[in-house]
Motif scaffolding. Structure first.
Motif, PDB file in Angstrom:
ATOM      1  N   SER A  89       0.829  -1.311  -0.143  1.00 30.66           N
ATOM      2  CA  SER A  89      -0.053  -0.090   0.061  1.00 30.66           C
ATOM      3  C   SER A  89       0.896   1.393  -0.039  1.00 30.66           C
ATOM      4  N   VAL A  90       1.986   1.169   0.211  1.00 29.74           N
ATOM      5  CA  VAL A  90       2.930   2.340   0.116  1.00 29.74           C
ATOM      6  C   VAL A  90       2.723   2.941  -1.259  1.00 29.74           C
ATOM      7  N   ALA A  91       2.645   1.972  -2.433  1.00 29.85           N
ATOM      8  CA  ALA A  91       2.457   2.849  -3.678  1.00 29.85           C
ATOM      9  C   ALA A  91       1.364   3.481  -3.935  1.00 29.85           C
ATOM     10  N   ASP A  92       0.466   3.502  -2.838  1.00 24.40           N
ATOM     11  CA  ASP A  92      -0.781   4.513  -3.017  1.00 24.40           C
ATOM     12  C   ASP A  92      -0.784   5.778  -2.148  1.00 24.40           C
ATOM     13  N   PHE A  93       0.481   6.198  -1.784  1.00 26.96           N
ATOM     14  CA  PHE A  93       0.819   7.507  -1.082  1.00 26.96           C
ATOM     15  C   PHE A  93       2.013   7.973  -1.785  1.00 26.96           C
ATOM     16  N   ASP A  94       1.841   9.496  -1.546  1.00 29.47           N
ATOM     17  CA  ASP A  94       3.317  10.217  -1.908  1.00 29.47           C
ATOM     18  C   ASP A  94       4.186  10.162  -0.954  1.00 29.47           C
ATOM     19  N   LYS A  95       3.954  10.117   0.376  1.00 30.08           N
ATOM     20  CA  LYS A  95       4.995  10.187   1.435  1.00 30.08           C
ATOM     21  C   LYS A  95       4.373   9.363   2.621  1.00 30.08           C
ATOM     22  N   VAL A  96       5.532   8.953   3.358  1.00 31.13           N
ATOM     23  CA  VAL A  96       5.388   8.142   4.339  1.00 31.13           C
ATOM     24  C   VAL A  96       5.916   8.748   5.538  1.00 31.13           C
ATOM     25  N   ASP A 102      13.269   5.241  18.200  1.00 30.66           N
ATOM     26  CA  ASP A 102      14.612   4.454  17.830  1.00 30.66           C
ATOM     27  C   ASP A 102      15.622   5.048  16.949  1.00 30.66           C
ATOM     28  N   THR A 103      16.841   5.224  17.353  1.00 26.28           N
ATOM     29  CA  THR A 103      17.777   6.037  16.565  1.00 26.28           C
ATOM     30  C   THR A 103      18.490   5.062  15.327  1.00 26.28           C
ATOM     31  N   ASP A 104      18.149   3.911  15.687  1.00 26.02           N
ATOM     32  CA  ASP A 104      18.709   2.801  14.815  1.00 26.02           C
ATOM     33  C   ASP A 104      18.214   2.693  13.222  1.00 26.02           C
ATOM     34  N   TYR A 105      17.300   3.534  13.170  1.00 28.40           N
ATOM     35  CA  TYR A 105      16.711   3.814  11.662  1.00 28.40           C
ATOM     36  C   TYR A 105      17.558   4.758  10.906  1.00 28.40           C
ATOM     37  N   THR A 106      18.365   5.343  11.328  1.00 29.74           N
ATOM     38  CA  THR A 106      19.094   6.392  10.879  1.00 29.74           C
ATOM     39  C   THR A 106      19.788   6.121   9.516  1.00 29.74           C
ATOM     40  N   ASN A 107      19.344   6.798   8.526  1.00 27.75           N
ATOM     41  CA  ASN A 107      19.922   6.743   7.070  1.00 27.75           C
ATOM     42  C   ASN A 107      18.910   5.340   6.250  1.00 27.75           C
ATOM     43  N   CYS A 108      17.898   4.998   6.959  1.00 30.83           N
ATOM     44  CA  CYS A 108      17.372   3.809   6.178  1.00 30.83           C
ATOM     45  C   CYS A 108      16.398   4.602   5.364  1.00 30.83           C
ATOM     46  N   GLN A 109      16.362   6.019   5.357  1.00 39.98           N
ATOM     47  CA  GLN A 109      15.317   6.433   4.295  1.00 39.98           C
ATOM     48  C   GLN A 109      15.843   6.603   2.803  1.00 39.98           C
ATOM     49  N   PHE A 110      17.241   6.109   2.509  1.00 36.27           N
ATOM     50  CA  PHE A 110      17.635   6.105   1.266  1.00 36.27           C
ATOM     51  C   PHE A 110      17.460   4.861   0.714  1.00 36.27           C
ATOM     52  N   GLU A 111      17.347   3.805   1.655  1.00 33.40           N
ATOM     53  CA  GLU A 111      16.871   2.619   1.048  1.00 33.40           C
ATOM     54  C   GLU A 111      15.446   2.549   0.640  1.00 33.40           C
ATOM     55  N   PHE A 112      14.777   3.221   1.409  1.00 35.82           N
ATOM     56  CA  PHE A 112      13.283   3.337   1.061  1.00 35.82           C
ATOM     57  C   PHE A 112      13.185   3.969  -0.088  1.00 35.82           C
ATOM     58  N   LYS A 113      13.544   5.156  -0.254  1.00 34.16           N
ATOM     59  CA  LYS A 113      13.441   5.963  -1.657  1.00 34.16           C
ATOM     60  C   LYS A 113      13.967   5.180  -2.787  1.00 34.16           C
ATOM     61  N   GLU A 114      15.098   4.453  -2.483  1.00 37.96           N
ATOM     62  CA  GLU A 114      15.530   3.755  -3.698  1.00 37.96           C
ATOM     63  C   GLU A 114      14.595   2.800  -4.233  1.00 37.96           C
ATOM     64  N   LYS A 115      13.767   2.339  -3.324  1.00 35.89           N
ATOM     65  CA  LYS A 115      12.840   0.954  -3.636  1.00 35.89           C
ATOM     66  C   LYS A 115      11.485   1.622  -4.237  1.00 35.89           C
ATOM     67  N   TRP A 116      10.989   2.471  -3.561  1.00 40.16           N
ATOM     68  CA  TRP A 116       9.869   3.019  -3.658  1.00 40.16           C
ATOM     69  C   TRP A 116       9.501   4.467  -4.512  1.00 40.16           C
ATOM     70  N   ASN A 117      10.594   4.974  -4.600  1.00 41.55           N
ATOM     71  CA  ASN A 117      10.694   6.270  -5.089  1.00 41.55           C
ATOM     72  C   ASN A 117       9.506   7.245  -4.690  1.00 41.55           C
ATOM     73  N   LYS A 118       9.716   7.235  -3.342  1.00 42.96           N
ATOM     74  CA  LYS A 118       8.565   8.004  -2.418  1.00 42.96           C
ATOM     75  C   LYS A 118       9.466   8.832  -1.376  1.00 42.96           C
ATOM     76  N   HIS A 119       8.848   9.953  -0.916  1.00 41.60           N
ATOM     77  CA  HIS A 119       9.239  10.540   0.020  1.00 41.60           C
ATOM     78  C   HIS A 119       9.053   9.799   1.452  1.00 41.60           C
ATOM     79  N   ILE A 120      10.009  10.086   2.343  1.00 41.26           N
ATOM     80  CA  ILE A 120       9.738   9.529   3.816  1.00 41.26           C
ATOM     81  C   ILE A 120      10.426  10.354   4.927  1.00 41.26           C
TER      82      ILE A 120
END
Length: 248
Positions: A89-96, A102-120
């Motif tokens: 359902s991520v495909a249905d939105f422009d941004k997440v 939790d600070t362990d998600y630092t820099n994870c947005q790059f992987e998300f944007k690479e796969k989905w081409n969506k803003h996070i």
């Protein structure tokens, strides 16, 4: 406790786990809540992705680097992230907007944007999430024409063509060879400066870019803001673009 005779022990056959699960399902059914689950047919794909994070380097790729008192925290964080990465359902939105302390998600947005081409946006609490939502909607509603123009292939190609001519990035007086780049957000912000004495208004669009380079043989990346000035809103004629880091 003899002074409180009305307290009684629950029935022996009472199933606490089932009771809580039923109440949770009942609550979710009455709210607009979607549960992120990893589909059984994707189990092998997800497992391989998690293994790559562990085996890629000794420091472990986020979010598998555990922190805090729980030794399995990194594993749990990774399950949460993989659930989001494989949520159709991520495909249905422009941004997440991902809310976590939790600070362990630092820099994870790059992987998300690479796969989905969506803003996070990875945000620590609901108050900051509300600020992010308000900012996005104010920008989109108030500057719809400019915002839409910044999403066009023409503007994306313009930014990309400029970046292709850059070979080095200067960071803290050190020069690094640029290996690649990615446009993260072509319209991160829009700024208008009131008309001057000649009744000319200044219009600027800030775009967010990630620059990839190597530092002592290690792959590194740097977020760079590209600010493009326009002659006016009507013509959208581009005057120039400058960066908050020196690119040559």
């Amino acid at each position: 406790m003899p002074h409180i005779p009305q307290i009684t022990l629950p029935q022996e056959e009472f199933d606490c786990t089932t009771y809580i699960q039923e109440k949770a399902i009942e609550y979710i059914a009455t709210k607009e809540i979607k549960l992120l689950e990893i589909k059984e047919e994707l189990a092998n794909t997800v497992l391989q992705s998690m293994m790559k994070r562990v085996m890629k380097d000794q420091n472990k790729k986020h979010p598998f680097a555990h922190s805090g008192k729980y030794k399995d925290a990194g594993f749990k964080d990774n399950i949460v992230w993989e659930s989001l990465m494989h949520f159709d359902s991520v495909a249905d939105f422009d941004k997440v907007i991902f809310i976590t302390k939790d600070t362990d998600y630092t820099n994870c947005q790059f992987e998300f944007k690479e796969k989905w081409n969506k803003h996070i946006a990875i945000i620590s609490d609901e108050n900051n999430a509300l600020v992010e939502i308000k900012k996005d909607y104010e920008l989109y509603i108030a500057e719809r024409e400019i915002y839409d123009f910044a999403q066009t292939e023409y503007f994306k190609d313009y930014l990309a063509d400029l970046l292709k001519k850059k070979s080095e990035i200067l960071i803290e007086e050190n020069s690094f060879k640029i290996e690649n780049f990615k446009l993260l957000d072509t319209c991160k912000d829009i700024t208008r400066i009131p008309p001057n004495e000649h009744m000319i208004e200044s219009l600027y669009v800030a775009s967010e870019i990630v620059i990839y380079f190597k530092d002592k043989g290690k792959k590194s990346e740097q977020i760079v803001t590209a600010t493009t000035s326009f002659a006016d809103e009507e013509s959208k004629e581009i005057i120039e673009t400058f960066y908050d880091f020196e690119l040559v």
